[in-house]
Design an enzyme around this catalytic site. Structure first.
Site, mmCIF file in Angstrom:
data_model
loop_
_atom_site.group_PDB
_atom_site.id
_atom_site.type_symbol
_atom_site.label_atom_id
_atom_site.label_comp_id
_atom_site.label_asym_id
_atom_site.label_seq_id
_atom_site.Cartn_x
_atom_site.Cartn_y
_atom_site.Cartn_z
ATOM 1 N N CYS A 50 3.281 28.222 32.573
ATOM 2 C CA CYS A 50 4.556 28.642 33.181
ATOM 3 C C CYS A 50 5.433 27.453 33.615
ATOM 4 C CB CYS A 50 4.310 29.574 34.353
ATOM 5 S SG CYS A 50 3.507 31.100 33.840
ATOM 6 N N HIS A 85 11.072 29.547 38.384
ATOM 7 C CA HIS A 85 10.223 30.319 37.476
ATOM 8 C C HIS A 85 10.126 31.739 38.028
ATOM 9 C CE1 HIS A 85 7.045 31.763 35.070
ATOM 10 N NE2 HIS A 85 6.120 31.700 36.013
ATOM 11 N N ASN A 95 7.549 38.078 34.084
ATOM 12 C CA ASN A 95 7.177 36.670 33.974
ATOM 13 C C ASN A 95 7.067 36.306 32.488
ATOM 14 O OD1 ASN A 95 5.909 34.192 33.912
ATOM 15 N ND2 ASN A 95 4.400 34.690 35.481
HETATM 16 N N1 COA Z 1 -0.937 48.948 40.041
HETATM 17 C C1 COA Z 1 -1.486 49.521 41.123
HETATM 18 N N2 COA Z 1 -2.380 48.892 41.909
HETATM 19 C C2 COA Z 1 -2.723 47.651 41.581
HETATM 20 C C3 COA Z 1 -2.187 47.000 40.449
HETATM 21 C C4 COA Z 1 -1.259 47.693 39.679
HETATM 22 N N3 COA Z 1 -0.689 47.171 38.585
HETATM 23 N N4 COA Z 1 -2.702 45.758 40.378
HETATM 24 C C5 COA Z 1 -3.533 45.611 41.418
HETATM 25 N N5 COA Z 1 -3.560 46.764 42.149
HETATM 26 C C6 COA Z 1 -4.327 47.048 43.346
HETATM 27 C C7 COA Z 1 -5.534 46.143 43.474
HETATM 28 O O1 COA Z 1 -6.603 46.660 42.714
HETATM 29 C C8 COA Z 1 -5.801 46.171 44.950
HETATM 30 O O2 COA Z 1 -6.470 47.351 45.273
HETATM 31 P P1 COA Z 1 -7.720 47.319 46.282
HETATM 32 O O3 COA Z 1 -7.138 46.826 47.574
HETATM 33 O O4 COA Z 1 -8.161 48.732 46.284
HETATM 34 O O5 COA Z 1 -8.695 46.360 45.672
HETATM 35 C C9 COA Z 1 -4.389 46.268 45.568
HETATM 36 O O6 COA Z 1 -3.535 46.714 44.506
HETATM 37 C C10 COA Z 1 -3.880 44.948 46.094
HETATM 38 O O7 COA Z 1 -4.109 43.952 45.136
HETATM 39 P P2 COA Z 1 -3.743 42.434 45.388
HETATM 40 O O8 COA Z 1 -4.114 41.632 44.196
HETATM 41 O O9 COA Z 1 -4.284 41.975 46.702
HETATM 42 O O10 COA Z 1 -2.155 42.571 45.538
HETATM 43 P P3 COA Z 1 -1.070 41.491 45.858
HETATM 44 O O11 COA Z 1 -0.209 41.954 46.936
HETATM 45 O O12 COA Z 1 -1.649 40.106 45.968
HETATM 46 O O13 COA Z 1 -0.183 41.526 44.538
HETATM 47 C C11 COA Z 1 0.156 40.255 42.534
HETATM 48 C C12 COA Z 1 -0.756 41.192 43.304
HETATM 49 C C13 COA Z 1 -0.544 39.837 41.243
HETATM 50 C C14 COA Z 1 1.432 40.968 42.220
HETATM 51 C C15 COA Z 1 0.461 39.013 43.385
HETATM 52 O O14 COA Z 1 -0.719 38.497 43.939
HETATM 53 C C16 COA Z 1 1.137 37.925 42.616
HETATM 54 O O15 COA Z 1 2.235 38.077 42.133
HETATM 55 N N6 COA Z 1 0.508 36.749 42.533
HETATM 56 C C17 COA Z 1 1.053 35.612 41.857
HETATM 57 C C18 COA Z 1 0.884 35.790 40.412
HETATM 58 C C19 COA Z 1 1.657 34.777 39.666
HETATM 59 O O16 COA Z 1 2.692 34.358 40.057
HETATM 60 N N7 COA Z 1 1.128 34.410 38.531
HETATM 61 C C20 COA Z 1 1.747 33.606 37.605
HETATM 62 C C21 COA Z 1 1.871 32.237 38.059
HETATM 63 S S1 COA Z 1 2.611 31.424 36.760
#
Ligand code: COA
Length: 321
Positions: A113, A248, A278
């Site tokens: 990224c 980004h 993304n």
């Molecule tokens: N739909 C519904 N529920 C979902 C889901 C989806 N697509 N994806 C995950 N969940 C659930 C998880 O299973 C979890 O459930 P649980 O509590 O029962 O285990 C809950 O939602 C929370 O998950 P979590 O991963 O803690 O959520 P979050 O608030 O951290 O959001 C992201 C997840 C991935 C959106 C976030 O962490 C993020 O954007 N991170 C950065 C990613 C990034 O930028 N990557 C690229 C870098 S280049």
């Protein structure tokens, strides 16, 4: 002084839009969850006829058109991608052939990224040292091909696309346009937080993207705020003097948190994550091109580009348009 000046930009997206509701019909997710956690409402997904190189070629042609330059005058192509058409040769070589650029250098860089920031840094260095005069810098991806469409924690976050800039080396005054400073970083200790579980020399397969999103999020906000401060200090300007930040586009919450850390008003942050999701290395030039074409980014503006991605890698560049 010799600087790399951005003479034009261009971008390209696949034809097909996939909404959150369409994804919710395939995996256990909902429009509400995706919008609340990421800000994403839709993404563009390549069909079989659309590839990383076809999107890159389209974006590059538009950038050359804006720059009013003939492809034959380009003597450097640096293309950032984690989803090349082939393991080799580089996707940049395919772009070079399609555009009819001859004689110069063409190669890919891999920084996921942050790839566009890495490509820009490399091209800028080569232009300023006289190794090339006119460069095409491209970020292009078809991340849809390396997604596990059964993993709801990753498949909802990414999309496909390409963005390009034409850079030219020119002798300018101190207050003139061009790339003013860039900083790139990597920390190879976090492979297990964001990686693809395949590759030519390990499994012999292409593999799928794996990510621990919450941990990546924490690192992203800290690393991005640090590298932005570093570049601002290098040039001797304050965050308040920036006209625009083109980050980004991974997650609207990362964009907001980084802007808050720097004390930047949200209106100065270009956001396309709701439409593009993304797009990895393509996201910064895609967002930049959109803001140039809709008239937000104008000649004379001070614009910060920044990204963070797998590796981890991260970086920022400050430019005067
Ligand atoms: N739909 C519904 N529920 C979902 C889901 C989806 N697509 N994806 C995950 N969940 C659930 C998880 O299973 C979890 O459930 P649980 O509590 O029962 O285990 C809950 O939602 C929370 O998950 P979590 O991963 O803690 O959520 P979050 O608030 O951290 O959001 C992201 C997840 C991935 C959106 C976030 O962490 C993020 O954007 N991170 C950065 C990613 C990034 O930028 N990557 C690229 C870098 S280049």
């Amino acid at each position: 002084m010799i600087r790399s000046i951005v003479r034009g930009s261009g971008s390209a997206l696949p034809k097909r839009v996939v909404t959150n509701a369409e994804l919710a019909a395939q995996v256990d997710t909902s429009d509400e969850w995706i919008v609340e956690r990421t800000g994403i409402r839709q993404r563009y997904i390549a069909d079989d006829s659309e590839t990383t190189s076809s999107l890159a070629i389209d974006a590059a042609r538009k950038a050359l058109e804006m720059a009013q330059m003939d492809a034959k005058s380009i003597d450097l192509i640096v293309l950032a991608t984690a989803t090349p058409d082939q393991t080799f040769p580089s996707t940049a070589s395919r772009v070079q052939a399609a555009l009819g650029c001859q004689g110069g250098a063409a190669f890919d860089v891999a920084a996921v990224c942050s790839g566009f920031l890495y490509a820009l840094g490399v091209a800028d260095s080569m232009l300023r040292t006289g190794m090339a005069r006119r460069a095409l810098v491209i970020g292009a991806e078809t991340f849809s091909r390396i997604l596990d469409w059964e993993d709801r924690t990753t498949c909802v976050l990414f999309g496909d696309g390409a963005g390009a800039m034409v850079l030219e080396a020119a002798d300018v005054a101190e207050e003139g346009p061009g790339i003013l400073a860039s900083r790139l970083h990597a920390d190879g200790d976090h492979n297990e937080l964001l990686y693809v579980d395949g590759g030519p020399s390990t499994t012999g397969t292409v593999g799928k993207l794996r990510m621990k999103g919450r941990e990546v999020f924490r690192h992203a906000v800290v690393n991005l705020a640090e590298v932005l401060e570093e570049v601002l200090q290098e040039v001797g300007v304050g965050a308040a003097e920036l006209d625009w930040v083109v980050p980004h586009q991974a997650n609207a919450r990362i964009l907001d948190a980084t802007a808050r850390k720097l004390g930047l008003p949200a209106e100065k942050v270009i956001k396309t994550v709701e439409k593009h999701a993304n797009t990895s290395a393509a996201s910064v030039p895609l967002a930049y091109d959109e803001a140039v074409r809709d008239g937000r980014i104008k000649p004379g503006d001070l614009v910060m580009l920044e990204a963070m991605g797998g590796g981890f890698t991260w970086g920022a560049s400050l430019l005067r348009v």
